[in-house]
Write a protein that holds these residues in place. Structure first.
Motif, short mmCIF file in Angstrom:
data_model
loop_
_atom_site.label_atom_id
_atom_site.label_comp_id
_atom_site.label_asym_id
_atom_site.label_seq_id
_atom_site.Cartn_x
_atom_site.Cartn_y
_atom_site.Cartn_z
N ASN A 117 0.85 -1.19 0.00
CA ASN A 117 0.00 0.00 0.00
C ASN A 117 0.88 1.24 0.00
OD1 ASN A 117 -2.38 -1.47 0.17
ND2 ASN A 117 -2.44 -1.39 2.40
N PRO A 118 0.59 2.22 -0.84
CA PRO A 118 1.36 3.47 -0.79
C PRO A 118 0.93 4.29 0.43
CG PRO A 118 -0.44 3.69 -2.34
CD PRO A 118 -0.47 2.27 -1.87
N GLU A 119 1.79 5.19 0.87
CA GLU A 119 1.39 6.08 1.96
C GLU A 119 0.20 6.92 1.51
OE1 GLU A 119 4.24 8.26 4.80
OE2 GLU A 119 3.61 9.84 3.41
N GLY A 120 -0.84 6.95 2.35
CA GLY A 120 -2.04 7.70 2.00
C GLY A 120 -2.97 6.98 1.05
N GLY A 121 -2.79 5.67 0.89
CA GLY A 121 -3.65 4.91 -0.02
C GLY A 121 -3.74 3.45 0.39
N VAL A 122 -4.71 2.75 -0.19
CA VAL A 122 -4.94 1.34 0.13
C VAL A 122 -5.25 0.59 -1.15
CG1 VAL A 122 -6.47 -0.30 1.29
CG2 VAL A 122 -5.76 1.77 2.48
N ILE A 123 -4.63 -0.58 -1.30
CA ILE A 123 -5.00 -1.54 -2.34
C ILE A 123 -5.84 -2.61 -1.65
CG2 ILE A 123 -4.16 -3.24 -4.01
CD1 ILE A 123 -1.48 -1.62 -4.02
N ARG A 124 -7.13 -2.62 -1.94
CA ARG A 124 -7.99 -3.60 -1.27
C ARG A 124 -7.66 -5.01 -1.75
NH1 ARG A 124 -14.08 -0.93 -0.80
NH2 ARG A 124 -13.44 1.01 0.23
N ARG A 125 -7.78 -5.96 -0.83
CA ARG A 125 -7.36 -7.34 -1.10
C ARG A 125 -8.56 -8.30 -1.04
NH1 ARG A 125 -1.73 -6.37 -2.30
NH2 ARG A 125 -1.26 -4.47 -1.13
N GLU A 126 -8.34 -9.45 -1.61
CA GLU A 126 -9.36 -10.51 -1.56
C GLU A 126 -9.24 -11.28 -0.25
OE1 GLU A 126 -9.11 -12.66 -5.26
OE2 GLU A 126 -10.09 -11.00 -6.34
N ALA A 127 -10.02 -12.35 -0.11
CA ALA A 127 -10.10 -13.07 1.16
C ALA A 127 -8.75 -13.62 1.62
CB ALA A 127 -11.11 -14.21 1.04
N ASP A 128 -7.83 -13.84 0.69
CA ASP A 128 -6.52 -14.36 1.09
C ASP A 128 -5.64 -13.28 1.71
OD1 ASP A 128 -5.73 -12.79 -1.06
OD2 ASP A 128 -5.10 -14.46 -2.33
N GLY A 129 -6.11 -12.02 1.69
CA GLY A 129 -5.35 -10.93 2.29
C GLY A 129 -4.20 -10.45 1.45
N PRO A 163 -15.06 6.78 15.14
CA PRO A 163 -15.13 5.72 14.12
C PRO A 163 -16.41 5.78 13.29
CG PRO A 163 -14.60 4.82 16.29
CD PRO A 163 -15.05 6.23 16.51
N TYR A 164 -16.33 5.25 12.09
CA TYR A 164 -17.51 5.03 11.27
C TYR A 164 -18.33 3.89 11.88
CZ TYR A 164 -15.44 7.94 7.61
OH TYR A 164 -14.91 8.99 6.91
N LEU A 165 -19.64 4.00 11.80
CA LEU A 165 -20.50 2.93 12.31
C LEU A 165 -20.43 1.69 11.43
CD1 LEU A 165 -23.68 4.98 13.30
CD2 LEU A 165 -21.73 4.34 14.74
N LEU A 166 -20.18 1.92 10.16
CA LEU A 166 -20.12 0.83 9.19
C LEU A 166 -18.79 0.91 8.45
CD1 LEU A 166 -21.82 -1.46 7.85
CD2 LEU A 166 -22.59 0.25 6.18
N PRO A 167 -17.78 0.14 8.89
CA PRO A 167 -16.47 0.23 8.24
C PRO A 167 -16.54 -0.27 6.80
CG PRO A 167 -16.34 -0.91 10.36
CD PRO A 167 -17.78 -0.81 10.02
N PRO A 168 -15.67 0.24 5.92
CA PRO A 168 -15.64 -0.27 4.54
C PRO A 168 -15.04 -1.67 4.48
CG PRO A 168 -13.90 1.34 4.89
CD PRO A 168 -14.72 1.32 6.15
N ASP A 169 -15.15 -2.28 3.32
CA ASP A 169 -14.61 -3.62 3.12
C ASP A 169 -13.13 -3.66 3.50
OD1 ASP A 169 -17.05 -4.37 2.15
OD2 ASP A 169 -16.47 -4.29 0.03
N GLY A 170 -12.76 -4.68 4.25
CA GLY A 170 -11.37 -4.87 4.63
C GLY A 170 -10.94 -4.14 5.88
N GLN A 171 -11.86 -3.37 6.51
CA GLN A 171 -11.51 -2.63 7.72
C GLN A 171 -12.29 -3.17 8.92
OE1 GLN A 171 -9.10 -0.53 7.89
NE2 GLN A 171 -8.72 -0.16 5.71
N LYS A 172 -11.70 -3.01 10.09
CA LYS A 172 -12.28 -3.55 11.31
C LYS A 172 -13.09 -2.49 12.06
CE LYS A 172 -8.41 -6.78 11.90
NZ LYS A 172 -7.28 -7.20 12.78
N GLU A 173 -13.85 -2.93 13.04
CA GLU A 173 -14.59 -2.00 13.90
C GLU A 173 -13.61 -1.03 14.56
OE1 GLU A 173 -17.67 -2.16 17.71
OE2 GLU A 173 -17.08 -4.01 16.68
N GLY A 174 -13.99 0.22 14.66
CA GLY A 174 -13.11 1.25 15.20
C GLY A 174 -12.39 2.05 14.15
N TYR A 175 -12.57 1.69 12.88
CA TYR A 175 -11.94 2.39 11.76
C TYR A 175 -12.51 3.80 11.64
CZ TYR A 175 -11.34 3.68 6.82
OH TYR A 175 -11.09 4.35 5.64
N SER A 176 -11.64 4.79 11.48
CA SER A 176 -12.10 6.18 11.40
C SER A 176 -11.48 6.93 10.23
CB SER A 176 -11.77 6.91 12.71
OG SER A 176 -10.38 6.83 12.98
#
Length: 570
Positions: A202-214, A334-347
């Motif tokens: 992942n670059p700084e300030g960005g995310v490459i979302r991953r599949e179930a294998d992480g 935190p967001y009440l509903l985290p986006p895909d790939g993020q855990k509870e408490g994500y803000s």
């Protein structure tokens, strides 16, 4: 207050007779008299109407009574009967990305209703296929490309993935841009061309979302993983294609009443804009704000308060977080509903994690007296900006800087007090109340959703405010901005912050006089006043007199830049 009156047929005949050419007519451009409709000057805190406006040599010569207008216009003048339509100053969007208007006009329209027809993933796939069959890929660097999908509006309430886009085409690269402009999704072939794979960090300030294998990329790219990739795809491969994009973007802007457009985050595309201007192709004014990563452009001739062939650099752009509807805006809660790939408490997360780097950039702007535009959506990002502005103000002073906080969707009331303290402009984004008001109820909660884009609170605290389209986040439709700023209704009809509604006149000030002030152009634009540029828009109805719920149906009939018509609706 002066009110417009419609001229009787007898008076009209006399006026036209008075304007007939004579043998002694001097060899100069004639004046033009506009009359016969509501002419709103936008001067003052309440609506002022006049009977007539006189334009000559690209400037406003006179506004006032019809009788005086005839005297000021002189011999040989032309008459334009508005026929009951409404004349207002040319529109100035508080924040948009003009360079990308062309991409919006050219690529596949993936917007949801009412601006498009992509309301689920099957319709997204079908729209891309249809666009490719009709348009081909010669103007998009060999990519099938679409703009504006919205996971919040899609039936599935999710992002498409590479597997979905593989159904569009599995041999050609496919890319779609999220409506926020902060995410892209590419198919498997696209990932291969961009050299993004399981080992790509992942670059700084960005995310490459991953599949179930992480590990395996699922095709979704966030923020600084997405934006450089989109630039690669959408940067024209030739000067002819660059001109084609800019031609189409300029046509679109003029059709919505723009006489001044903002390029709100110019990078290397500044050079294309400058070249386009140098060759005399711009018909409306474009002011660019240069991304902080390209400071060399701030040393060019274009960095000026004055336009050169309708183009100039207005200042520096700083982006501190992402999109609230995409849940990359940086919050303190935190967001009440985290986006895909993020855990509870994500803000969300910052675009620039180090406060010292943010301080360096703000210091650079303040030291050089460059106006600063700062993108902050989340309140944590706003905290980061306000802290840096406070420090820079102490070091370099704070007189008449007009630093602009852009968007401010999740800004807190105490932060508005800080904006007032440092005399910052709040260019807020009430359009979100319609497009994502219902979505905000889910991701941040119903009570917090009522507080987004608190533009009336900012105004009440003495802050200079404007509103904006952020196009191509949506169509550059300033009547839609007017409608959302006044009504604040969500897609479901919920009122999103009743106390944050502006009056129709205040909303119109946001895209005329107040926006001219934001851009240091109040002496030339924003009101219908003698000596200012004849930047004019003719509307089919008066937004101050119609039912506020119908404002979005008002159409631009003609756009006039410095006395010359640059768009006219048939």
């Amino acid at each position: 207050m002066r009110h417009s009156t419609y001229l009787s047929p007898i008076i009209l005949g006399i006026l036209i007779a008075c304007s007939s050419p004579t043998e002694n007519l001097e060899a100069e451009s004639p004046a033009t008299v506009y009359f016969g409709g509501d002419i709103i000057t936008m001067e003052g805190d309440s609506p002022e109407y006049v009977e007539a406006l006189v334009e000559k040599d690209g400037k406003i010569l006179f506004v006032g009574s019809s009788a005086e207008a005839m005297k000021e216009a002189g011999q040989g003048h032309q008459m334009v009967n508005l026929g009951g339509k409404t004349l207002v100053p040319g529109f100035i969007d508080g924040h948009a990305h003009f360079y990308n208007f062309g991409a919006q006009a050219i690529t596949a329209n993936l917007l949801a209703s009412p601006d498009g027809n992509v309301n689920d993933i099957p319709s997204l796939i079908e729209t891309l296929k249809n666009w490719y069959s009709k348009s081909g890929i010669d103007k998009t660097n060999g990519w099938i490309f679409g703009l504006g999908f919205d996971d919040a509006a899609l039936k599935e309430n999710r992002f498409p993935t590479r597997h979905d886009l593989d159904l569009v085409n599995d041999t050609l690269p496919v890319m779609v841009s999220h409506i926020s402009g902060h995410f892209a999704v590419v198919n498997t072939k696209g990932l291969e061309i961009l050299e993004i794979n399981a080992s790509t960090p992942n670059p700084e300030g960005g995310v490459i979302r991953r599949e179930a294998d992480g590990e395996s990329p699922n095709g979704v790219l966030e923020e600084l993983a997405a934006i450089p990739s989109m630039l690669k795809v959408l940067t024209p491969s030739s000067s002819d294609i660059a001109d084609f994009y800019l031609d189409k973007g300029q046509e679109m802007a003029a059709s919505y009443g723009y006489t001044t457009a903002q390029e709100g985050r110019a990078m290397s595309n500044h050079e294309l804009l400058a070249s386009y201007a140098d060759r005399g192709n711009l018909k409306l004014d474009v002011v660019s704000y240069i991304d902080y990563a390209f400071p060399q452009y701030m040393e060019s001739k274009w960095n000026s308060k004055d336009y050169n062939n309708h183009y100039r650099i207005g200042g520096l752009k700083l982006t501190l977080d992402g999109s609230p509807q995409g849940r990359t805006a940086w919050r303190t809660t935190p967001y009440l509903l985290p986006p895909d790939g993020q855990k509870e408490g994500y803000s969300g997360y910052p675009a620039i994690p180090e406060d010292s780097e943010v301080q360096r950039i703000v210091d650079l702007a303040y030291k050089n007296n460059w106006q600063l535009l700062a993108h902050t959506n989340g309140d944590a990002a706003a905290d980061q900006l306000i802290k840096a502005v406070g420090n820079s103000s102490q070091k370099f002073g704070n007189e008449n800087r007009r630093t602009v906080l852009i968007h401010g969707q999740l800004i807190r009331q105490d932060q508005l007090d800080s904006l007032a303290k440092y005399d910052m402009v709040a260019s807020l984004f009430p359009m979100h109340t319609f497009y994502w008001g219902d979505w905000y109820k889910e991701i941040i909660g119903a009570e917090a959703a009522q507080k987004i884009s608190p533009i009336k609170s900012a105004l009440n605290k003495g802050i200079h405010v404007t509103s904006h389209t952020d196009a191509p986040v949506a169509l550059p439709n300033l009547m839609m901005i007017l409608w959302t700023t006044v009504n604040r209704l969500s897609r479901s009809g919920t009122v999103m912050g009743e106390n944050e509604r502006l009056s129709p006149y205040e909303a119109l000030q946001c895209i005329t006089s107040w926006s001219a002030w934001q851009h240091f152009e109040e002496d030339k634009k924003g009101t219908l006043s003698p000596g200012k540029l004849a930047d004019l828009v003719i509307l089919d109805k008066n937004p101050l007199k119609v039912d506020p719920l119908t404002i979005k149906e008002i159409q631009v009939m003609e756009t006039i830049k410095e006395g010359h018509s640059i768009f006219k609706r048939e």
